[in-house]
Design a protein around this motif. Structure first.
Motif, PDB file in Angstrom:
ATOM      1  N   ALA A 140       0.835  -1.216   0.000  1.00 57.63           N
ATOM      2  CA  ALA A 140       0.000   0.000   0.000  1.00 57.63           C
ATOM      3  C   ALA A 140       0.864   1.257   0.000  1.00 57.63           C
ATOM      4  CB  ALA A 140      -0.926  -0.009   1.215  1.00 57.63           C
ATOM      5  N   PHE A 141       2.036   1.197   0.649  1.00 61.93           N
ATOM      6  CA  PHE A 141       2.899   2.385   0.745  1.00 61.93           C
ATOM      7  C   PHE A 141       4.316   2.039   0.296  1.00 61.93           C
ATOM      8  CE2 PHE A 141      -0.406   2.542   4.017  1.00 61.93           C
ATOM      9  CZ  PHE A 141      -1.129   3.628   3.534  1.00 61.93           C
ATOM     10  N   PRO A 142       4.479   1.705  -0.992  1.00 62.28           N
ATOM     11  CA  PRO A 142       5.795   1.221  -1.454  1.00 62.28           C
ATOM     12  C   PRO A 142       6.882   2.292  -1.394  1.00 62.28           C
ATOM     13  CG  PRO A 142       4.281   1.534  -3.305  1.00 62.28           C
ATOM     14  CD  PRO A 142       3.489   1.760  -2.063  1.00 62.28           C
ATOM     15  N   GLN A 143       6.471   3.563  -1.317  1.00 63.28           N
ATOM     16  CA  GLN A 143       7.468   4.648  -1.258  1.00 63.28           C
ATOM     17  C   GLN A 143       8.136   4.748   0.112  1.00 63.28           C
ATOM     18  OE1 GLN A 143       4.194   4.820  -1.118  1.00 63.28           O
ATOM     19  NE2 GLN A 143       3.387   6.853  -0.690  1.00 63.28           N
ATOM     20  N   HIS A 144       7.631   3.969   1.098  1.00 63.18           N
ATOM     21  CA  HIS A 144       8.201   3.998   2.446  1.00 63.18           C
ATOM     22  C   HIS A 144       8.599   2.596   2.873  1.00 63.18           C
ATOM     23  CE1 HIS A 144       6.931   8.119   2.983  1.00 63.18           C
ATOM     24  NE2 HIS A 144       5.747   7.788   2.510  1.00 63.18           N
ATOM     25  N   GLU A 145       9.494   2.587   3.878  1.00 66.42           N
ATOM     26  CA  GLU A 145       9.892   1.305   4.439  1.00 66.42           C
ATOM     27  C   GLU A 145       8.832   0.877   5.467  1.00 66.42           C
ATOM     28  OE1 GLU A 145      14.147  -0.346   6.145  1.00 66.42           O
ATOM     29  OE2 GLU A 145      13.744   1.781   6.040  1.00 66.42           O
ATOM     30  N   THR A 146       8.456  -0.405   5.462  1.00 64.26           N
ATOM     31  CA  THR A 146       7.493  -0.917   6.442  1.00 64.26           C
ATOM     32  C   THR A 146       8.214  -1.841   7.410  1.00 64.26           C
ATOM     33  OG1 THR A 146       5.670  -0.802   4.873  1.00 64.26           O
ATOM     34  CG2 THR A 146       5.388  -2.311   6.706  1.00 64.26           C
ATOM     35  N   ILE A 147       8.072  -1.565   8.703  1.00 63.96           N
ATOM     36  CA  ILE A 147       8.731  -2.402   9.713  1.00 63.96           C
ATOM     37  C   ILE A 147       7.659  -3.216  10.446  1.00 63.96           C
ATOM     38  CG2 ILE A 147      10.368  -2.393  11.660  1.00 63.96           C
ATOM     39  CD1 ILE A 147      11.377  -0.795   9.253  1.00 63.96           C
ATOM     40  N   PRO A 148       7.771  -4.570  10.411  1.00 64.03           N
ATOM     41  CA  PRO A 148       6.804  -5.381  11.156  1.00 64.03           C
ATOM     42  C   PRO A 148       7.134  -5.415  12.647  1.00 64.03           C
ATOM     43  CG  PRO A 148       8.353  -6.804   9.987  1.00 64.03           C
ATOM     44  CD  PRO A 148       8.777  -5.385   9.711  1.00 64.03           C
ATOM     45  N   LEU A 149       6.119  -5.509  13.485  1.00 63.51           N
ATOM     46  CA  LEU A 149       6.358  -5.659  14.931  1.00 63.51           C
ATOM     47  C   LEU A 149       5.102  -6.117  15.645  1.00 63.51           C
ATOM     48  CD1 LEU A 149       6.126  -2.483  17.102  1.00 63.51           C
ATOM     49  CD2 LEU A 149       5.290  -2.518  14.765  1.00 63.51           C
ATOM     50  N   SER A 150       5.294  -6.605  16.860  1.00 60.12           N
ATOM     51  CA  SER A 150       4.171  -6.760  17.774  1.00 60.12           C
ATOM     52  C   SER A 150       4.501  -5.915  18.993  1.00 60.12           C
ATOM     53  CB  SER A 150       3.988  -8.224  18.180  1.00 60.12           C
ATOM     54  OG  SER A 150       3.129  -8.269  19.307  1.00 60.12           O
ATOM     55  N   ALA A 151       3.780  -4.795  19.117  1.00 54.51           N
ATOM     56  CA  ALA A 151       4.017  -3.902  20.265  1.00 54.51           C
ATOM     57  C   ALA A 151       3.603  -4.598  21.551  1.00 54.51           C
ATOM     58  CB  ALA A 151       3.248  -2.600  20.079  1.00 54.51           C
ATOM     59  N   LEU A 152       2.578  -5.471  21.428  1.00 51.18           N
ATOM     60  CA  LEU A 152       2.070  -6.166  22.615  1.00 51.18           C
ATOM     61  C   LEU A 152       3.080  -7.192  23.113  1.00 51.18           C
ATOM     62  CD1 LEU A 152      -0.551  -6.359  24.370  1.00 51.18           C
ATOM     63  CD2 LEU A 152      -1.179  -8.313  22.957  1.00 51.18           C
ATOM     64  N   GLU A 153       3.624  -7.983  22.192  1.00 55.65           N
ATOM     65  CA  GLU A 153       4.543  -9.056  22.580  1.00 55.65           C
ATOM     66  C   GLU A 153       5.996  -8.593  22.590  1.00 55.65           C
ATOM     67  OE1 GLU A 153       3.461 -11.950  23.564  1.00 55.65           O
ATOM     68  OE2 GLU A 153       1.357 -11.671  23.020  1.00 55.65           O
ATOM     69  N   GLY A 154       6.267  -7.416  22.064  1.00 55.67           N
ATOM     70  CA  GLY A 154       7.644  -6.924  22.018  1.00 55.67           C
ATOM     71  C   GLY A 154       8.468  -7.552  20.903  1.00 55.67           C
ATOM     72  N   GLU A 155       7.792  -8.090  19.868  1.00 52.09           N
ATOM     73  CA  GLU A 155       8.537  -8.696  18.752  1.00 52.09           C
ATOM     74  C   GLU A 155       9.134  -7.617  17.848  1.00 52.09           C
ATOM     75  OE1 GLU A 155       5.486 -12.483  18.367  1.00 52.09           O
ATOM     76  OE2 GLU A 155       5.807 -11.220  16.587  1.00 52.09           O
ATOM     77  N   ASN A 156      10.384  -7.840  17.462  1.00 49.18           N
ATOM     78  CA  ASN A 156      11.114  -6.983  16.504  1.00 49.18           C
ATOM     79  C   ASN A 156      11.345  -5.550  16.985  1.00 49.18           C
ATOM     80  OD1 ASN A 156      12.567  -7.099  14.081  1.00 49.18           O
ATOM     81  ND2 ASN A 156      10.974  -5.981  12.978  1.00 49.18           N
ATOM     82  N   MET A 157      11.354  -5.332  18.293  1.00 48.82           N
ATOM     83  CA  MET A 157      11.571  -3.966  18.806  1.00 48.82           C
ATOM     84  C   MET A 157      13.001  -3.490  18.523  1.00 48.82           C
ATOM     85  SD  MET A 157       8.729  -2.825  19.763  1.00 48.82           S
ATOM     86  CE  MET A 157       9.284  -1.254  20.399  1.00 48.82           C
ATOM     87  N   ASP A 158      13.952  -4.448  18.442  1.00 53.89           N
ATOM     88  CA  ASP A 158      15.336  -4.054  18.131  1.00 53.89           C
ATOM     89  C   ASP A 158      15.387  -3.281  16.825  1.00 53.89           C
ATOM     90  OD1 ASP A 158      16.711  -4.874  20.260  1.00 53.89           O
ATOM     91  OD2 ASP A 158      17.353  -6.815  19.428  1.00 53.89           O
ATOM     92  N   GLU A 159      14.703  -3.830  15.807  1.00 55.81           N
ATOM     93  CA  GLU A 159      14.719  -3.151  14.510  1.00 55.81           C
ATOM     94  C   GLU A 159      13.981  -1.807  14.593  1.00 55.81           C
ATOM     95  OE1 GLU A 159      12.929  -5.151  11.113  1.00 55.81           O
ATOM     96  OE2 GLU A 159      13.929  -3.768   9.726  1.00 55.81           O
ATOM     97  N   VAL A 160      12.895  -1.781  15.341  1.00 56.97           N
ATOM     98  CA  VAL A 160      12.146  -0.524  15.497  1.00 56.97           C
ATOM     99  C   VAL A 160      13.060   0.559  16.092  1.00 56.97           C
ATOM    100  CG1 VAL A 160      10.228   0.596  16.738  1.00 56.97           C
ATOM    101  CG2 VAL A 160       9.883  -1.650  15.672  1.00 56.97           C
ATOM    102  N   TYR A 161      13.824   0.216  17.129  1.00 54.61           N
ATOM    103  CA  TYR A 161      14.712   1.222  17.742  1.00 54.61           C
ATOM    104  C   TYR A 161      15.843   1.627  16.804  1.00 54.61           C
ATOM    105  CZ  TYR A 161      12.156   0.340  22.024  1.00 54.61           C
ATOM    106  OH  TYR A 161      11.155   0.215  22.958  1.00 54.61           O
ATOM    107  N   THR A 162      16.361   0.659  16.063  1.00 53.92           N
ATOM    108  CA  THR A 162      17.420   0.990  15.099  1.00 53.92           C
ATOM    109  C   THR A 162      16.886   1.985  14.072  1.00 53.92           C
ATOM    110  OG1 THR A 162      18.385  -1.188  15.396  1.00 53.92           O
ATOM    111  CG2 THR A 162      19.023  -0.005  13.405  1.00 53.92           C
ATOM    112  N   LYS A 163      15.666   1.749  13.594  1.00 59.78           N
ATOM    113  CA  LYS A 163      15.088   2.643  12.581  1.00 59.78           C
ATOM    114  C   LYS A 163      14.747   4.007  13.174  1.00 59.78           C
ATOM    115  CE  LYS A 163      15.370  -0.112   9.153  1.00 59.78           C
ATOM    116  NZ  LYS A 163      16.255   0.158   8.024  1.00 59.78           N
ATOM    117  N   ILE A 164      14.292   4.038  14.433  1.00 56.91           N
ATOM    118  CA  ILE A 164      13.997   5.329  15.078  1.00 56.91           C
ATOM    119  C   ILE A 164      15.279   6.166  15.139  1.00 56.91           C
ATOM    120  CG2 ILE A 164      13.430   6.421  17.305  1.00 56.91           C
ATOM    121  CD1 ILE A 164      11.279   4.277  17.706  1.00 56.91           C
ATOM    122  N   ALA A 165      16.377   5.510  15.549  1.00 55.70           N
ATOM    123  CA  ALA A 165      17.662   6.239  15.647  1.00 55.70           C
ATOM    124  C   ALA A 165      18.105   6.703  14.255  1.00 55.70           C
ATOM    125  CB  ALA A 165      18.710   5.347  16.294  1.00 55.70           C
ATOM    126  N   GLU A 166      17.870   5.853  13.242  1.00 56.15           N
ATOM    127  CA  GLU A 166      18.298   6.173  11.881  1.00 56.15           C
ATOM    128  C   GLU A 166      17.450   7.309  11.279  1.00 56.15           C
ATOM    129  OE1 GLU A 166      17.938   3.792   7.759  1.00 56.15           O
ATOM    130  OE2 GLU A 166      18.631   2.592   9.442  1.00 56.15           O
TER     131      GLU A 166
END
Ligand SMILES: Nc1nc2c(ncn2[C@@H]2O[C@H](COP(=O)(O)OP(=O)(O)OP(=O)(O)O)[C@@H](O)[C@H]2O)c(=O)[nH]1
Ligand SMILES: [Mg+2]
Length: 213
Positions: free
Chosen positions: A184-210
């Motif tokens: 739906a939004f190919p012009q942007h990067e999409t990061i998968p996560l589960s905020a509830l379970e804490g899945e993939n938060m490492d990548e989320v923080y890396t992208k926030i810093a970036e």
């Protein structure tokens, strides 16, 4: 010589002070109701400050006034970013008080909640135009992302040239379809996560810093 050294030390103290006083970036968490914005805001705030931001609920429009957590310092791969997290009310084209009646809320409370949610959305939209430095756009990956609200909001964010991270939340659910969001939004990067379970938060923080550092 001593005088020069003193002068140099004084100048470096002043410049260090200037950098330390760097204003935090104001990052708005936007997206439709029930996407998991507050769950994410709480997880980020708890991971980096120990406190939460606000209550999460399966009832839509739980967040009806934006809530802020200031000075959240995130450090990733040697990159540091200091952010103020603004958790906003879910944006919809219409807040109908009848939605609340399905959740055992009496009519008076339902009308009050829908009025507050409508005002909260207007306020969040105002900030998006005036007062944020970047956006985390949260979508529930079990629902169809092709909606007017998503298209309109992403369009506004792009027209403001704001850095935006699109998060496909709720990957812990079997119906999760991250690809649908990426398409739906190919012009942007999409990061998968589960905020509830804490899945993939490492990548989320890396992208926030970036993106926001
Ligand atoms: N399974 C699952 N549920 C989630 C996840 N993140 C949030 N939820 C649930 O989704 C519901 C809505 O979460 P909130 O964080 O309140 O959503 P919101 O986007 O802040 O909603 P509004 O404030 O109403 O706009 C709650 O029942 C959460 O527990 C997730 O990663 N996985
Ligand atoms: Mg919320």
């Amino acid at each position: 010589m001593g005088l020069l050294t003193n002068l140099r030390d004084s100048i470096s103290r002043v410049t260090d002070g200037l950098f330390a006083a760097d204003e935090p970036k104001r990052i708005g968490i936007y997206g439709p109701p029930n996407a998991g914005k507050t769950t994410l805001a709480n997880r980020i705030a708890r991971d980096w400050t120990g406190d939460a931001v606000g209550p999460e609920s399966h009832i839509p429009h739980e967040t009806r006034r934006a809530r802020r957590k200031e000075n959240v310092a995130i450090e990733r791969n040697g990159r540091k970013v200091n952010i103020d997290i603004v958790d906003t009310p879910g944006v919809t084209t219409k807040v109908d008080y009848k939605e609340f009646l399905e959740h055992d809320i009496d009519k008076e409370d339902a009308v009050r909640r829908s009025r507050e949610a409508t005002e909260g959305v207007a306020e969040a939209m105002h900030w998006l135009r005036e007062d944020v430095d970047g956006v985390i756009y949260v979508l529930d990956s079990t629902t169809d992302p092709f909606t007017q609200v998503n298209t309109m909001l992403i369009g506004i964010i792009e027209s403001q040239n704001l850095p935006v991270l699109i998060l496909a939340n709720k990957t812990d659910l079997p119906e999760s379809d991250v690809k649908q969001i990426a398409n739906a939004f190919p012009q942007h990067e999409t990061i998968p996560l589960s905020a509830l379970e804490g899945e993939n938060m490492d990548e989320v923080y890396t992208k926030i810093a970036e993106y926001f550092g």
